[in-house]
Scaffold this motif. Structure first.
Motif, PDB file in Angstrom:
ATOM      1  N   ILE A   1      -9.937  -3.835 -14.949  1.00 14.56           N
ATOM      2  CA  ILE A   1      -9.412  -2.489 -14.733  1.00 14.56           C
ATOM      3  C   ILE A   1      -8.038  -2.527 -14.068  1.00 14.56           C
ATOM      4  O   ILE A   1      -7.211  -1.620 -14.249  1.00 14.56           O
ATOM      5  CB  ILE A   1     -10.411  -1.644 -13.896  1.00 14.56           C
ATOM      6  N   VAL A   2      -7.769  -3.579 -13.323  1.00 14.71           N
ATOM      7  CA  VAL A   2      -6.470  -3.726 -12.663  1.00 14.71           C
ATOM      8  C   VAL A   2      -5.380  -4.003 -13.694  1.00 14.71           C
ATOM      9  O   VAL A   2      -4.240  -3.547 -13.546  1.00 14.71           O
ATOM     10  CB  VAL A   2      -6.548  -4.842 -11.603  1.00 14.71           C
TER      11      VAL A   2
ATOM     12  N   ILE B   1      -2.543   1.212   4.363  1.00 14.77           N
ATOM     13  CA  ILE B   1      -1.593   0.140   4.661  1.00 14.77           C
ATOM     14  C   ILE B   1      -2.307  -1.075   5.255  1.00 14.77           C
ATOM     15  O   ILE B   1      -1.984  -2.219   4.906  1.00 14.77           O
ATOM     16  CB  ILE B   1      -0.490   0.638   5.618  1.00 14.77           C
ATOM     17  N   ASN B   2      -3.278  -0.864   6.125  1.00 16.17           N
ATOM     18  CA  ASN B   2      -4.004  -1.984   6.720  1.00 16.17           C
ATOM     19  C   ASN B   2      -4.640  -2.869   5.650  1.00 16.17           C
ATOM     20  O   ASN B   2      -4.507  -4.098   5.676  1.00 16.17           O
ATOM     21  CB  ASN B   2      -5.102  -1.481   7.661  1.00 16.17           C
ATOM     22  N   HIS B   3      -5.356  -2.256   4.714  1.00 17.00           N
ATOM     23  CA  HIS B   3      -6.096  -3.047   3.732  1.00 17.00           C
ATOM     24  C   HIS B   3      -5.172  -3.857   2.841  1.00 17.00           C
ATOM     25  O   HIS B   3      -5.306  -5.085   2.719  1.00 17.00           O
ATOM     26  CB  HIS B   3      -6.990  -2.141   2.881  1.00 17.00           C
ATOM     27  N   GLN B   4      -4.228  -3.190   2.202  1.00 12.63           N
ATOM     28  CA  GLN B   4      -3.409  -3.923   1.248  1.00 12.63           C
ATOM     29  C   GLN B   4      -2.463  -4.910   1.938  1.00 12.63           C
ATOM     30  O   GLN B   4      -2.181  -5.989   1.400  1.00 12.63           O
ATOM     31  CB  GLN B   4      -2.644  -2.962   0.347  1.00 12.63           C
TER      32      GLN B   4
ATOM     33  N   GLY C   1       0.785  -1.228   0.000  1.00 18.93           N
ATOM     34  CA  GLY C   1       0.000   0.000   0.000  1.00 18.93           C
ATOM     35  C   GLY C   1       0.816   1.277   0.000  1.00 18.93           C
ATOM     36  O   GLY C   1       0.244   2.375  -0.020  1.00 18.93           O
ATOM     37  N   VAL C   2       2.146   1.175  -0.018  1.00 22.75           N
ATOM     38  CA  VAL C   2       2.983   2.375   0.072  1.00 22.75           C
ATOM     39  C   VAL C   2       2.779   3.280  -1.142  1.00 22.75           C
ATOM     40  O   VAL C   2       2.731   4.514  -1.007  1.00 22.75           O
ATOM     41  CB  VAL C   2       4.469   1.993   0.229  1.00 22.75           C
ATOM     42  N   GLU C   3       2.660   2.703  -2.327  1.00 23.88           N
ATOM     43  CA  GLU C   3       2.468   3.530  -3.529  1.00 23.88           C
ATOM     44  C   GLU C   3       1.211   4.371  -3.424  1.00 23.88           C
ATOM     45  O   GLU C   3       1.207   5.564  -3.780  1.00 23.88           O
ATOM     46  CB  GLU C   3       2.402   2.647  -4.772  1.00 23.88           C
TER      47      GLU C   3
ATOM     48  N   ALA D   1     -11.953  -4.085  -4.431  1.00 26.08           N
ATOM     49  CA  ALA D   1     -11.703  -4.986  -5.555  1.00 26.08           C
ATOM     50  C   ALA D   1     -10.422  -4.611  -6.284  1.00 26.08           C
ATOM     51  O   ALA D   1      -9.615  -5.483  -6.638  1.00 26.08           O
ATOM     52  CB  ALA D   1     -12.892  -4.947  -6.520  1.00 26.08           C
ATOM     53  N   ILE D   2     -10.218  -3.339  -6.529  1.00 26.33           N
ATOM     54  CA  ILE D   2      -9.080  -2.894  -7.339  1.00 26.33           C
ATOM     55  C   ILE D   2      -7.772  -2.998  -6.569  1.00 26.33           C
ATOM     56  O   ILE D   2      -6.815  -3.642  -7.021  1.00 26.33           O
ATOM     57  CB  ILE D   2      -9.319  -1.448  -7.826  1.00 26.33           C
ATOM     58  N   LEU D   3      -7.723  -2.377  -5.408  1.00 23.29           N
ATOM     59  CA  LEU D   3      -6.479  -2.405  -4.640  1.00 23.29           C
ATOM     60  C   LEU D   3      -6.256  -3.761  -3.983  1.00 23.29           C
ATOM     61  O   LEU D   3      -5.111  -4.156  -3.728  1.00 23.29           O
ATOM     62  CB  LEU D   3      -6.482  -1.286  -3.607  1.00 23.29           C
TER      63      LEU D   3
END
Length: 484
Positions: free
Chosen positions: A192-193, A137-140, A57-59, A173-175
């Motif tokens: 889309i990804v 950061i938590n999610h990814q 998730g850093v990006e 869905a995307i990330l």
């Protein structure tokens, strides 16, 4: 109605808990707006009681921080609440992000209690970004960690992310698909990804394709004529062994092979997948299609996949959906964001949060994380959290110890140390170039290869050491004594 354009760089400055803004207003009103503060993001436990988590998730965090601003609509909103001062509204009008930020690079294995993001800057700003730092950061990290568990269970067989329709919202869905790729998936069903992140989109047909034709054979034939060079057929719409697979074999022989191609595969989405896959493998081999892959889907996770393989399932690839994209078994990554240091008169003053729950006591100070590696095995030995300017001297023996049970000690020799936290922002300006998604995925694999297999067990993994330097431990102990 809001128009969604996923390639548009969205301004998410207002995506923050309301109390971040009430505190910001209060800091200004009390003359503390420019007070320099340090915050750490860390997490306390690994999802699914695993041996490690994966940073991701850093990006997206960088993109969020680059686009911080308040427009007229935002300022009008705050004005309408009738609780924010004019001083605060004027501050928002002239807002410019001024923080320094450090983060552990994406794809790196991470462990509880160590800082994975560090923010230094005016407290009003460092506090304001808390929600999005944690959310991003938590999610990814959650999905990258879960996907890696599933990929490891597949034991060298490929895993595709199939979860878009069951994800928690568009960004989920995307990330989530992006994070799954970092964790080791080879591609995604989410188109889309592929467009936006260059992660391969994969997929062939649904049961509805088969149902749209008068017969299953006609459905297969039409698909094979359209995609003879990439023909994977879904064979469980009616009867997998009596109808689906025989029809697939017939179409392979009549439509694919005569055009100079080999069939890519069959997919099974229901039934006893272990038994069906073994029977399908036997029938395909007898028909001369020993190179035809068998793909399995249907509510899979690491435990189901592991059991299927133990039972001898003849599966070459897995499509995993809802249990991956939602991390269904433990759908929360418990990252927190805590104040650790205040600058007063040019001096760093460490701060601590004390709790009756020992696990919730924070570690004070402006910190760095070192990963220590054995020079002979090349494997990671331990992580050591130090003060930011500390240097671990690898030319002489170095003692590590458990931060709570301090009699547990080990002296290391013939090792090297690597700093994990990398600066990504300086005075509000991004100074870090994010690697592309394929480089991040490769980094993840390389770093996991440096971890002992014992850390990778699903049940009761070896607990990787995360220790404090003696100097940092002393500061923490002094503050605990002061506040007891």
């Amino acid at each position: 109605m809001i128009s969604l354009d996923w390639k548009d760089r969205k301004n998410l400055t207002m995506l923050a808990d309301f109390y971040e803004f009430t505190m910001a207003n209060g800091y200004l009103e009390n003359g503390m707006g420019d007070q320099i503060a340090y915050f750490d993001m860390f997490f306390r436990s690994i999802p699914d009681d695993g041996g490690f988590a994966i940073m991701a998730g850093v990006e997206q965090l960088i993109e969020y921080l680059r686009n911080l601003k308040f427009d007229e609509e935002d300022i009008s909103y705050f004005e309408s609440k009738n609780i924010f001062s004019q001083l605060f509204l004027d501050y928002l009008k002239d807002f410019r992000f001024k923080c320094d930020v450090w983060a552990i690079p994406e794809g790196t294995p991470i462990f509880p209690q160590e800082p994975i993001v560090v923010v230094r800057g005016p407290v009003i700003q460092a506090q304001l970004i808390e929600t999005m730092v944690l959310l991003t950061i938590n999610h990814q990290s959650l999905i990258a960690t879960k996907s890696n568990r599933i990929v490891r269970a597949a034991d060298g067989r490929t895993v595709m992310e199939f979860g878009s329709r069951r994800a928690q919202g568009y960004e989920g869905a995307i990330l989530g698909a992006r994070a799954a790729y970092i964790g080791g998936c080879i591609g995604t069903a989410n188109t889309i990804v592929d467009r936006d992140f260059d992660i391969p989109a994969m997929g062939t047909m649904a049961h509805s394709w088969v149902q749209m034709f008068p017969t299953e054979l006609e459905a297969f034939r039409a698909y094979a004529k359209t995609y003879p060079d990439n023909c994977t057929l879904l064979i469980d719409t009616y009867n997998t062994l009596k109808q689906g697979l025989p029809n697939a074999i017939q179409v392979f022989n009549e439509e694919v092979v005569p055009r100079g191609f080999r069939p890519k595969g069959i997919r099974i989405d229901s039934g006893d997948i272990a038994y069906l896959s073994k029977e399908c493998r036997r029938m395909l081999d007898e028909a001369g299609f020993n190179d035809c892959k068998i793909v399995a889907s249907s509510s899979l996770d690491e435990y189901v996949i592991r059991d299927l393989l133990i039972q001898g399932a003849q599966i070459d690839s897995f499509g995993v959906g809802e249990r991956l994209i939602t991390a269904k078994s433990q759908p929360v990554f418990g990252g927190v964001y805590k104040l650790t240091t205040i600058e007063r008169n040019g001096q760093l003053v460490p701060t601590i949060k004390v709790s009756e729950n020992v696990g919730k006591i924070t570690t004070p100070g402006f910190k760095q994380v070192y990963r220590l590696f054995d020079n002979i095995t090349k494997k990671a030995i331990a992580d050591v959290i130090t003060l930011h300017d500390e240097v671990i001297d690898t030319s002489k023996p170095y003692e590590i110890f458990h931060p709570l049970y301090t009699w547990k000690r080990k002296t290391l020799e013939n090792f090297h140390a690597k700093k994990l936290l990398v600066q990504i922002f300086e005075d509000g300006n991004c100074i870090y170039e994010s690697p592309n998604i394929h480089e991040i995925k490769n980094h993840c694999k390389e770093q996991l290869d440096l971890m002992w297999d014992e850390v990778k067990r699903f049940e009761k993994p070896h607990r990787y050491f995360v220790d404090l330097s003696q100097e940092l431990w002393n500061i923490k102990n002094q503050l605990l004594k002061k506040h007891r």
